[in-house]
Write an enzyme that holds these catalytic residues in place. Structure first.
Site, PDB file in Angstrom:
ATOM      1  N   GLU A 195      48.475  26.688 -67.276  1.00 15.40           N
ATOM      2  CA  GLU A 195      47.650  27.722 -67.340  1.00 15.40           C
ATOM      3  C   GLU A 195      47.480  29.225 -67.291  1.00 15.40           C
ATOM      4  O   GLU A 195      47.733  29.550 -66.151  1.00 15.40           O
ATOM      5  CB  GLU A 195      46.586  27.385 -66.196  1.00 15.40           C
ATOM      6  CG  GLU A 195      45.218  27.665 -66.892  1.00 15.40           C
ATOM      7  CD  GLU A 195      43.683  27.346 -65.972  1.00 15.40           C
ATOM      8  OE1 GLU A 195      44.608  26.845 -64.997  1.00 15.40           O
ATOM      9  OE2 GLU A 195      42.705  28.845 -65.718  1.00 15.40           O
ATOM     10  N   GLU A 261      61.982  28.887 -61.641  1.00 18.11           N
ATOM     11  CA  GLU A 261      62.987  28.453 -60.488  1.00 18.11           C
ATOM     12  C   GLU A 261      63.181  26.887 -61.861  1.00 18.11           C
ATOM     13  O   GLU A 261      62.408  26.154 -62.539  1.00 18.11           O
ATOM     14  CB  GLU A 261      63.104  27.830 -59.121  1.00 18.11           C
ATOM     15  CG  GLU A 261      63.964  26.751 -59.504  1.00 18.11           C
ATOM     16  CD  GLU A 261      63.371  26.123 -57.812  1.00 18.11           C
ATOM     17  OE1 GLU A 261      62.969  26.130 -57.561  1.00 18.11           O
ATOM     18  OE2 GLU A 261      64.577  26.219 -56.723  1.00 18.11           O
TER      19      GLU A 261
END
Ligand SMILES: C[C@@H](O)C(=O)SC[C@H](NC(=O)CC[C@H](N)C(=O)O)C(=O)NCC(=O)O
Ligand SMILES: [Zn+2]
Length: 274
Positions: A195, A261
């Site tokens: 979001e 990551e």
């Protein structure tokens, strides 16, 4: 994991060679640590990360089934579980010639140096040591949620065009002056989505030092890092085993500087320490 025999030379200039029966990642997996680059018209494979401490210097001459000839040394670190990871530099692919390499190499076989004798996941190792079968899931998966952005279109472009997500929906709140954009690899009913929140008029934030990172499982960390780099994005940590473990990770930043990551999807469920 396909069984692959590796001929490894000690790095003691005596050029001793021996064949080490390994059940190790197939050559394709070894390539995961390699990036191909064009150097003066030739295609070179090279390793680009060093793993672990207590490295043992050996040098690979050839790898059966792929005959990638080493030109430089490798480091053979040993992880706590006895498995080995190989850091290989300056590979030069050589044509496979059955009679050429096989006989010559085998003639020089000598006793392997200690660190090279601990095969990865060899036939005798216990089930628990073997990595779980690669996840069948092929599409990347989001592992966490992130925060507010300073330029919504710029962020949407990054997450969709660079990281391959879809813009699932947008919604504006005129009363409280913010816009939300939901991006993800699957729709919200079947997987985590990101979001993105844009507060109208706010173009940057002090990220502080607390926010860690979003983690996204991808098929190939190295090539995803390349995609981010080629799109002008920032790669802050090249693909390679996580320090202290073996999960292949990489770090990039999104346009607002949030750390993302990239985690090798077929190991994402293993977490640290493997
Ligand atoms: C498995 C994967 O999802 C991880 O995030 S582990 C990555 C590892 N994390 C840490 O070291 C956490 C502690 C660190 N001091 C922090 O505050 O982030 C990591 O970032 N390793 C760096 C590496 O290069 O391997
Ligand atoms: Zn993580």
């Amino acid at each position: 994991m396909r069984r692959t025999n590796i001929w490894v030379y000690r790095n003691n200039n005596k050029n001793t060679c021996f064949e080490v029966p390994y059940e190790i990642f197939n050559i394709g997996a070894l390539r995961l640590w390699m990036q191909k680059r064009r150097v003066a018209g030739t295609e070179e494979l090279f390793g680009y990360h060093l793993v672990q401490k207590d490295l043992q210097e050996c040098s690979i001459q050839t790898i059966e089934s792929n005959f990638i000839q080493m030109r430089n040394t490798i480091a053979l670190p040993r992880n706590s579980d006895g498995s080995l990871w190989i850091h290989i530099e300056n590979f030069q692919e050589v044509k496979k010639s059955k009679k050429g390499v096989g006989k010559k190499e085998r003639k020089k076989k000598k006793k392997p140096c200690l660190p090279c004798t601990l095969p990865l996941f060899n036939d005798e190792c216990s089930e628990k040591q073997r990595p779980p079968p690669p996840l069948t899931r092929r599409s990347p998966q989001i592992k966490a949620e992130p925060p507010v952005v300073g330029n919504l279109d710029r962020s949407i472009d990054f997450y969709t065009k660079v990281l391959g997500m879809k813009l699932l929906r947008k919604s504006e709140n005129t009363e409280y002056k913010y816009t939300l954009a939901f991006v993800g690899y699957t729709d919200e009913s079947s997987g985590a989505v990101i979001e993105l929140t844009y507060n109208w008029g706010v173009e940057s934030y002090d990220l502080g030092s607390a926010f860690g990172h979003i983690a996204i499982g991808v098929d190939n960390v190295a090539s995803t890092c390349d995609s981010v780099r080629n799109a002008g994005g920032k790669v802050t940590r090249e693909a390679g085993p996580v320090k202290g473990g073996k999960t292949i990770i990489g770090f990039v930043e999104d346009p607002d500087g949030y750390k993302i990551e990239l985690i090798q999807d077929d190991q994402a469920s293993q977490g640290l320490g493997h």
